[in-house]
Design a protein around this motif. Structure first.
Motif, PDB file in Angstrom:
ATOM      1  N   PHE A   1       0.800  -1.212   0.000  1.00  0.00           N
ATOM      2  CA  PHE A   1       0.000   0.000   0.000  1.00  0.00           C
ATOM      3  C   PHE A   1       0.840   1.273   0.000  1.00  0.00           C
ATOM      4  O   PHE A   1       1.918   1.334   0.587  1.00  0.00           O
ATOM      5  CB  PHE A   1      -0.949   0.012   1.201  1.00  0.00           C
ATOM      6  CG  PHE A   1      -2.044  -1.010   1.093  1.00  0.00           C
ATOM      7  CD1 PHE A   1      -3.185  -0.743   0.354  1.00  0.00           C
ATOM      8  CD2 PHE A   1      -1.913  -2.250   1.700  1.00  0.00           C
ATOM      9  CE1 PHE A   1      -4.193  -1.687   0.231  1.00  0.00           C
ATOM     10  CE2 PHE A   1      -2.918  -3.204   1.588  1.00  0.00           C
ATOM     11  CZ  PHE A   1      -4.058  -2.921   0.854  1.00  0.00           C
ATOM     12  N   GLY A   2       0.286   2.295  -0.677  1.00  0.00           N
ATOM     13  CA  GLY A   2       0.855   3.627  -0.677  1.00  0.00           C
ATOM     14  C   GLY A   2      -0.218   4.634  -0.314  1.00  0.00           C
ATOM     15  O   GLY A   2      -1.399   4.302  -0.197  1.00  0.00           O
ATOM     16  N   VAL A   3       0.195   5.891  -0.148  1.00  0.00           N
ATOM     17  CA  VAL A   3      -0.713   6.976   0.212  1.00  0.00           C
ATOM     18  C   VAL A   3      -1.095   7.733  -1.055  1.00  0.00           C
ATOM     19  O   VAL A   3      -0.225   8.270  -1.753  1.00  0.00           O
ATOM     20  CB  VAL A   3      -0.067   7.924   1.230  1.00  0.00           C
ATOM     21  CG1 VAL A   3      -1.042   9.034   1.634  1.00  0.00           C
ATOM     22  CG2 VAL A   3       0.399   7.154   2.463  1.00  0.00           C
ATOM     23  N   SER A   4      -2.387   7.782  -1.352  1.00  0.00           N
ATOM     24  CA  SER A   4      -2.849   8.387  -2.607  1.00  0.00           C
ATOM     25  C   SER A   4      -2.775   9.906  -2.602  1.00  0.00           C
ATOM     26  O   SER A   4      -2.728  10.536  -3.660  1.00  0.00           O
ATOM     27  CB  SER A   4      -4.299   7.960  -2.882  1.00  0.00           C
ATOM     28  OG  SER A   4      -5.195   8.615  -1.992  1.00  0.00           O
ATOM     29  N   GLY A   5      -2.805  10.512  -1.407  1.00  0.00           N
ATOM     30  CA  GLY A   5      -2.909  11.966  -1.322  1.00  0.00           C
ATOM     31  C   GLY A   5      -4.344  12.450  -1.323  1.00  0.00           C
ATOM     32  O   GLY A   5      -4.615  13.644  -1.207  1.00  0.00           O
ATOM     33  N   LYS A   6      -5.287  11.522  -1.444  1.00  0.00           N
ATOM     34  CA  LYS A   6      -6.714  11.854  -1.446  1.00  0.00           C
ATOM     35  C   LYS A   6      -7.324  11.587  -0.066  1.00  0.00           C
ATOM     36  O   LYS A   6      -6.840  10.751   0.698  1.00  0.00           O
ATOM     37  CB  LYS A   6      -7.453  11.033  -2.499  1.00  0.00           C
ATOM     38  CG  LYS A   6      -6.916  11.191  -3.926  1.00  0.00           C
ATOM     39  CD  LYS A   6      -7.229  12.577  -4.474  1.00  0.00           C
ATOM     40  CE  LYS A   6      -6.885  12.673  -5.962  1.00  0.00           C
ATOM     41  NZ  LYS A   6      -5.436  12.646  -6.225  1.00  0.00           N
ATOM     42  N   LEU A   7      -8.409  12.297   0.212  1.00  0.00           N
ATOM     43  CA  LEU A   7      -9.172  12.111   1.445  1.00  0.00           C
ATOM     44  C   LEU A   7     -10.637  11.940   1.103  1.00  0.00           C
ATOM     45  O   LEU A   7     -11.129  12.495   0.125  1.00  0.00           O
ATOM     46  CB  LEU A   7      -9.021  13.323   2.374  1.00  0.00           C
ATOM     47  CG  LEU A   7      -7.626  13.659   2.889  1.00  0.00           C
ATOM     48  CD1 LEU A   7      -7.647  15.011   3.580  1.00  0.00           C
ATOM     49  CD2 LEU A   7      -7.121  12.580   3.836  1.00  0.00           C
ATOM     50  N   ARG A   8     -11.324  11.192   1.943  1.00  0.00           N
ATOM     51  CA  ARG A   8     -12.786  11.081   1.842  1.00  0.00           C
ATOM     52  C   ARG A   8     -13.335  11.090   3.264  1.00  0.00           C
ATOM     53  O   ARG A   8     -12.917  10.285   4.088  1.00  0.00           O
ATOM     54  CB  ARG A   8     -13.181   9.793   1.113  1.00  0.00           C
ATOM     55  CG  ARG A   8     -14.689   9.591   0.946  1.00  0.00           C
ATOM     56  CD  ARG A   8     -14.938   8.458  -0.033  1.00  0.00           C
ATOM     57  NE  ARG A   8     -16.335   8.083  -0.115  1.00  0.00           N
ATOM     58  CZ  ARG A   8     -16.834   6.915   0.323  1.00  0.00           C
ATOM     59  NH1 ARG A   8     -16.038   6.017   0.872  1.00  0.00           N
ATOM     60  NH2 ARG A   8     -18.110   6.650   0.199  1.00  0.00           N
ATOM     61  N   ASN A   9     -14.218  12.036   3.541  1.00  0.00           N
ATOM     62  CA  ASN A   9     -14.665  12.255   4.921  1.00  0.00           C
ATOM     63  C   ASN A   9     -13.474  12.483   5.850  1.00  0.00           C
ATOM     64  O   ASN A   9     -13.450  12.036   6.991  1.00  0.00           O
ATOM     65  CB  ASN A   9     -15.511  11.084   5.418  1.00  0.00           C
ATOM     66  CG  ASN A   9     -16.833  10.989   4.703  1.00  0.00           C
ATOM     67  OD1 ASN A   9     -17.438  12.002   4.346  1.00  0.00           O
ATOM     68  ND2 ASN A   9     -17.306   9.771   4.468  1.00  0.00           N
ATOM     69  N   SER A  10     -12.477  13.179   5.317  1.00  0.00           N
ATOM     70  CA  SER A  10     -11.256  13.529   6.045  1.00  0.00           C
ATOM     71  C   SER A  10     -10.378  12.317   6.359  1.00  0.00           C
ATOM     72  O   SER A  10      -9.388  12.437   7.068  1.00  0.00           O
ATOM     73  CB  SER A  10     -11.582  14.284   7.340  1.00  0.00           C
ATOM     74  OG  SER A  10     -10.488  15.059   7.766  1.00  0.00           O
ATOM     75  N   ASP A  11     -10.718  11.154   5.831  1.00  0.00           N
ATOM     76  CA  ASP A  11      -9.966   9.930   6.091  1.00  0.00           C
ATOM     77  C   ASP A  11      -9.076   9.583   4.904  1.00  0.00           C
ATOM     78  O   ASP A  11      -9.458   9.756   3.740  1.00  0.00           O
ATOM     79  CB  ASP A  11     -10.933   8.773   6.363  1.00  0.00           C
ATOM     80  CG  ASP A  11     -10.209   7.463   6.607  1.00  0.00           C
ATOM     81  OD1 ASP A  11      -9.452   7.393   7.591  1.00  0.00           O
ATOM     82  OD2 ASP A  11     -10.397   6.518   5.822  1.00  0.00           O
ATOM     83  N   MET A  12      -7.893   9.074   5.206  1.00  0.00           N
ATOM     84  CA  MET A  12      -6.920   8.714   4.186  1.00  0.00           C
ATOM     85  C   MET A  12      -7.466   7.708   3.182  1.00  0.00           C
ATOM     86  O   MET A  12      -8.077   6.694   3.553  1.00  0.00           O
ATOM     87  CB  MET A  12      -5.682   8.114   4.861  1.00  0.00           C
ATOM     88  CG  MET A  12      -4.703   7.460   3.890  1.00  0.00           C
ATOM     89  SD  MET A  12      -3.163   6.876   4.632  1.00  0.00           S
ATOM     90  CE  MET A  12      -3.717   5.864   5.989  1.00  0.00           C
ATOM     91  N   VAL A  13      -7.225   7.985   1.904  1.00  0.00           N
ATOM     92  CA  VAL A  13      -7.480   7.016   0.848  1.00  0.00           C
ATOM     93  C   VAL A  13      -6.135   6.397   0.478  1.00  0.00           C
ATOM     94  O   VAL A  13      -5.231   7.089  -0.008  1.00  0.00           O
ATOM     95  CB  VAL A  13      -8.134   7.664  -0.388  1.00  0.00           C
ATOM     96  CG1 VAL A  13      -8.280   6.641  -1.514  1.00  0.00           C
ATOM     97  CG2 VAL A  13      -9.499   8.247  -0.014  1.00  0.00           C
TER      98      VAL A  13
END
Length: 321
Positions: free
Chosen positions: A135-147
């Motif tokens: 897994f990597g960090v997308s840089g996106k958030l949804r409901n302030s939670d990491m995607v």
């Protein structure tokens, strides 16, 4: 510091609202299948500021014996993972800046994750029927939670629920493991023979909190959803077990609660990672352990109330009434 973060995230929100579209993201994510998704409105997905891998996830981090580590303050939080006799601590002082550590513990491929904006620290088994993911960090958030995203298919995964929300693996769920967050003193006293993740070789201000006073704010960053019910403040910590949530304030007052076949205990001594400029100086939020009737640790998460309500809108609020 907090005002600068709010301004930066506000500008990011304005830009993201305009550019929330697979057509715009496709150039950065050419391998992602945007035709498969459980996201009903793309505006829900926002840029957190950094681009893809701008927050560098860790893979196969190095470790040292807990007894030899002298840089971590005793009150600082660590995520403890114990599998098949392999005992490891992942300091939040590092995960704040990396958010994901891909590792293998006791022969099990795991992803140790921490989303600062939701205070969500969850460990997942990286194995799914289709194979083992990284897994990597997308840089996106949804409901302030990491995607998160997996490097194998570049599907997008919601950290709080451990489920793929975009891409070829959409609908696949990760298995959450029974790990917990505790103070460094607690870990070291209980398992001096354990291992602790070594400081990563990156130019980061490890030990510093880039979200000063965040968990005493009235509103979460980059969140437009409903606030929690029952008058519960948005950034109060709750202990989520399945689709039920116990306010940490209730646990801290009582010390121990046994309900719905779950035993929750609270002990003083763990610092908040989202309070003071230095994590070690954060106010005492205590340590929670969650066990079943036989004393076995259960998968859980200590997250903010707004995030629980966002992902479990029909969840059970265990208020003791």
């Amino acid at each position: 510091m907090l005002k600068r973060i709010i301004l930066a995230l506000g500008l990011s929100f304005a830009a993201s609202s305009t550019l929330a579209s697979p057509d715009f993201w496709q150039h950065e994510w050419p391998k992602t299948n945007f035709e498969k998704t459980s996201v009903s409105n793309w505006v829900e997905i926002l840029s957190g500021g950094p681009p893809k891998d701008g927050i560098p996830a860790l893979s196969d981090p190095k470790f040292r014996k807990a007894s030899s580590e002298t840089r971590i303050n005793g009150a600082e939080p660590v995520i403890t993972v114990e599998i098949n006799g392999d005992v490891r601590a992942y300091p939040v002082r590092y995960l704040t800046w990396h958010e994901i550590a891909n590792d293998t513990v006791g022969g099990v491929p795991v992803a140790v994750t921490f989303c600062p904006l939701c205070n969500s620290g969850i460990t997942f088994d990286r194995r799914i029927p289709q194979g083992t993911l990284t897994f990597g960090v997308s840089g996106k958030l949804r409901n302030s939670d990491m995607v998160m995203y997996d490097r194998e298919t570049e599907s997008w995964w919601q950290q709080a629920i451990g489920e793929a929300i975009v891409g070829d693996l959409q609908g696949v769920k990760l298995t959450q493991l029974p790990t917990w967050m505790e103070s460094w003193d607690e870990f070291r006293a209980r398992r001096p023979d354990g291992l602790v993740m070594e400081q990563p070789d990156y130019g980061r201000q490890y030990g510093r909190n880039p979200y000063v006073s965040y968990d005493s704010s009235h509103k979460p960053f980059l969140y437009n959803g409903e606030m929690p019910p029952h008058g519960i403040p948005a950034l109060v910590r709750v202990v989520r077990v399945g689709d039920s949530a116990w306010p940490l304030t209730r646990l801290a007052e009582l010390g121990e609660v046994s309900e719905k076949g779950v035993n929750l205990s609270w002990t003083s001594g763990q610092a908040s990672a989202l309070d003071a400029p230095q994590i070690s100086k954060g106010r005492n939020v205590g340590t929670v352990r969650v066990r079943d009737a036989e004393g076995k640790d259960l998968p859980h998460d200590v997250m903010f109330a707004f995030a629980f309500h966002a992902f479990w809108p029909n969840g059970n609020w265990m208020l003791g009434e």
